[in-house]
Design a protein around this motif. Structure first.
Motif, mmCIF file in Angstrom:
data_model
loop_
_atom_site.group_PDB
_atom_site.id
_atom_site.type_symbol
_atom_site.label_atom_id
_atom_site.label_comp_id
_atom_site.label_asym_id
_atom_site.label_seq_id
_atom_site.Cartn_x
_atom_site.Cartn_y
_atom_site.Cartn_z
ATOM 1 N N ALA A 1 17.766 -11.461 37.567
ATOM 2 C CA ALA A 1 17.938 -9.807 37.702
ATOM 3 C C ALA A 1 18.799 -9.606 39.022
ATOM 4 C CB ALA A 1 16.495 -9.420 38.180
ATOM 5 N N ASP A 2 19.881 -8.573 38.648
ATOM 6 C CA ASP A 2 20.734 -8.236 39.670
ATOM 7 C C ASP A 2 20.956 -6.722 39.904
ATOM 8 O OD1 ASP A 2 22.906 -7.971 41.348
ATOM 9 O OD2 ASP A 2 24.438 -9.040 40.211
ATOM 10 N N GLY A 3 20.333 -6.415 40.921
ATOM 11 C CA GLY A 3 20.303 -4.855 41.308
ATOM 12 C C GLY A 3 21.803 -4.152 41.201
ATOM 13 N N LYS A 4 22.660 -5.193 41.404
ATOM 14 C CA LYS A 4 24.258 -4.640 41.320
ATOM 15 C C LYS A 4 24.905 -4.484 39.945
ATOM 16 C CE LYS A 4 25.601 -5.372 45.992
ATOM 17 N NZ LYS A 4 25.947 -6.356 46.789
ATOM 18 N N ALA A 5 24.157 -5.193 39.148
ATOM 19 C CA ALA A 5 24.536 -5.230 37.589
ATOM 20 C C ALA A 5 24.724 -4.014 36.851
ATOM 21 C CB ALA A 5 23.863 -6.209 36.767
ATOM 22 N N TRP A 6 24.121 -2.881 37.293
ATOM 23 C CA TRP A 6 24.387 -1.247 37.008
ATOM 24 C C TRP A 6 25.720 -1.001 36.501
ATOM 25 C CZ3 TRP A 6 26.878 2.213 39.214
ATOM 26 C CH2 TRP A 6 27.287 1.970 40.520
ATOM 27 N N ARG A 7 26.567 -1.500 37.483
ATOM 28 C CA ARG A 7 28.027 -1.129 37.213
ATOM 29 C C ARG A 7 28.478 -1.781 35.854
ATOM 30 N NH1 ARG A 7 29.642 -0.543 42.539
ATOM 31 N NH2 ARG A 7 28.254 -1.278 44.174
ATOM 32 N N ARG A 8 28.054 -2.807 35.410
ATOM 33 C CA ARG A 8 28.582 -3.256 33.804
ATOM 34 C C ARG A 8 28.108 -2.234 32.823
ATOM 35 N NH1 ARG A 8 25.245 -8.764 32.758
ATOM 36 N NH2 ARG A 8 23.092 -7.769 32.621
ATOM 37 N N SER A 9 26.902 -1.636 33.087
ATOM 38 C CA SER A 9 26.239 -0.906 32.053
ATOM 39 C C SER A 9 26.732 0.604 32.098
ATOM 40 C CB SER A 9 24.812 -1.166 31.938
ATOM 41 O OG SER A 9 24.166 -1.080 33.101
ATOM 42 N N GLN A 10 27.030 1.093 33.363
ATOM 43 C CA GLN A 10 27.386 2.345 33.450
ATOM 44 C C GLN A 10 28.051 3.167 32.567
ATOM 45 O OE1 GLN A 10 29.240 3.963 36.734
ATOM 46 N NE2 GLN A 10 28.359 6.067 36.661
ATOM 47 N N LYS A 11 29.263 2.424 32.390
ATOM 48 C CA LYS A 11 30.268 3.171 31.600
ATOM 49 C C LYS A 11 29.907 3.266 30.214
ATOM 50 C CE LYS A 11 35.195 3.702 31.941
ATOM 51 N NZ LYS A 11 36.383 2.927 31.767
ATOM 52 N N PRO A 12 29.424 1.856 29.568
ATOM 53 C CA PRO A 12 29.024 2.100 28.190
ATOM 54 C C PRO A 12 27.924 3.197 28.150
ATOM 55 C CG PRO A 12 29.274 -0.157 29.007
ATOM 56 C CD PRO A 12 29.557 0.757 30.190
ATOM 57 N N LEU A 13 27.032 3.224 29.056
ATOM 58 C CA LEU A 13 25.902 4.026 28.854
ATOM 59 C C LEU A 13 26.631 5.544 28.793
ATOM 60 C CD1 LEU A 13 23.442 2.505 31.070
ATOM 61 C CD2 LEU A 13 22.884 3.179 28.724
ATOM 62 N N VAL A 14 27.402 5.916 29.850
ATOM 63 C CA VAL A 14 27.817 7.190 29.858
ATOM 64 C C VAL A 14 28.648 7.445 28.512
ATOM 65 C CG1 VAL A 14 29.784 8.718 30.735
ATOM 66 C CG2 VAL A 14 28.472 7.259 32.080
ATOM 67 N N ASN A 15 29.244 6.539 27.679
ATOM 68 C CA ASN A 15 29.919 6.720 26.553
ATOM 69 C C ASN A 15 28.889 6.820 25.471
ATOM 70 O OD1 ASN A 15 32.397 6.257 27.679
ATOM 71 N ND2 ASN A 15 32.878 4.357 27.247
ATOM 72 N N TRP A 16 27.854 6.238 25.569
ATOM 73 C CA TRP A 16 26.769 6.225 24.657
ATOM 74 C C TRP A 16 25.974 7.716 24.591
ATOM 75 C CZ3 TRP A 16 21.038 6.348 25.295
ATOM 76 C CH2 TRP A 16 20.699 6.365 24.202
ATOM 77 N N ASP B 1 14.939 -2.673 47.523
ATOM 78 C CA ASP B 1 14.173 -2.106 46.626
ATOM 79 C C ASP B 1 14.663 -1.977 45.271
ATOM 80 O OD1 ASP B 1 12.717 -1.275 48.767
ATOM 81 O OD2 ASP B 1 13.255 0.796 49.081
ATOM 82 N N ILE B 2 16.199 -1.851 45.197
ATOM 83 C CA ILE B 2 17.061 -1.879 44.039
ATOM 84 C C ILE B 2 16.651 -3.179 43.236
ATOM 85 C CG2 ILE B 2 19.119 -1.514 42.852
ATOM 86 C CD1 ILE B 2 19.809 0.363 45.549
ATOM 87 N N SER B 3 16.760 -4.178 43.909
ATOM 88 C CA SER B 3 16.505 -5.705 43.684
ATOM 89 C C SER B 3 15.289 -5.544 42.998
ATOM 90 C CB SER B 3 16.840 -6.720 44.616
ATOM 91 O OG SER B 3 16.369 -7.883 44.279
ATOM 92 N N GLU B 4 14.165 -4.959 43.449
ATOM 93 C CA GLU B 4 12.993 -4.982 42.981
ATOM 94 C C GLU B 4 12.714 -4.333 41.845
ATOM 95 O OE1 GLU B 4 9.429 -4.138 45.877
ATOM 96 O OE2 GLU B 4 9.185 -2.783 44.302
#
Ligand SMILES: Cc1cc2nc3c(=O)[nH]c(=O)nc-3n(C[C@H](O)[C@H](O)[C@H](O)COP(=O)(O)O)c2cc1C
Length: 231
Positions: free
Chosen positions: A80-95, A151-154
């Motif tokens: 789990a990587d709390g920073k990995a939201w960066r890779r999904s944010q754009k695809p999620l916005v598009n979705w 906390d984000i990591s959690e």
């Protein structure tokens, strides 16, 4: 198998037999693992299937050479990587735009996700977040976190653990057996897989066919009334 049968059949297996569990079934279980619910659907998890014999041997050692790892057909490291939201944010916005989600949802992914899942270098934004939650919380219910990067990591670890459960239940339904393990040397596992410092190793999951005396005995749980509280 129906759902109850799968849940009741799943056990932590410490000894697997020599017969190799088919790879295509592992792939199927991984496909089902990533369907697990997860925080804001940012999917901050990764699944590392360690197949190369030399690497697998080192991973077994990093799992303290416990028999659940030593005898397994396959080992999957879930991170789990709390920073990995960066890779999904754009695809999620598009979705969310593509599916015409409510405006508030689109705004959430565009504006709020980068704030929620980021406390800055050395938690520089954490005090500001904490004060905002504290003051707002005096007047109305509000989520009190995540505040720090820890906390984000959690949050990321929680979601990854749910995927782990999907995975082991899927393997069980496909006739296999598993053992979730946190008995490992995280530093060694991370260096073996070249993982960055914000990544947490959530579990290593072994997969195979149950061997003789694969469990220590019948499943033990505390009484229902002791752990289920009804108000
Ligand atoms: C987060 C987590 C970590 C675990 N780590 C290990 C481990 O390192 N080695 C092991 O043999 N079992 C491990 N287990 C399995 C538990 O010991 C097991 O789930 C528990 O004893 C209940 O048995 P059951 O899974 O057969 O119902 C782990 C389970 C979880 C959920």
């Amino acid at each position: 198998m129906d759902f109850e049968e799968v849940v009741r059949k799943r056990r932590s297996i410490r000894k697997f037999r020599d017969e190799i569990f088919p790879e295509d079934k592992v792939v199927k279980a991984l496909e089902l693992a990533i369907l697990a619910p997860n925080s804001s659907n940012v999917q901050t998890w990764d699944f590392h299937w360690v197949k190369a014999p030399e690497k697998k041997k080192k991973l077994v050692e990093a799992c303290l050479s416990q028999s659940a790892a030593r005898t397994a057909s396959h080992l999957i490291v879930v991170t789990a990587d709390g920073k990995a939201w960066r890779r999904s944010q754009k695809p999620l916005v598009n979705w969310v735009r593509a599916v015409n989600a409510p405006k508030i949802v689109i705004q959430y992914y565009e504006k709020l996700v980068p704030v929620t899942y980021n406390s800055g270098f050395l938690n520089i934004f954490a005090p500001l977040k904490w004060i905002t939650f504290f003051i707002t919380g005096l007047f109305r219910p509000i989520m009190r976190g995540p505040v720090t990067n820890r906390d984000i990591s959690e949050v990321a670890v929680k979601s990854a653990a749910l995927a782990c459960e999907n995975f082991v239940l899927a393997i069980t339904s496909l006739g296999g057996a598993t053992c979730m393990m946190e008995g490992f040397d995280e530093k060694r596992v991370k260096s073996l897989l070249n993982l960055n410092c914000s990544t947490r190793v959530v579990m290593v999951i072994s997969v195979g066919y149950e061997g003789e005396r694969g469990t220590w005995g019948p499943q033990f749980r505390l009484p229902f009334e002791q752990v289920v509280h009804i108000y």
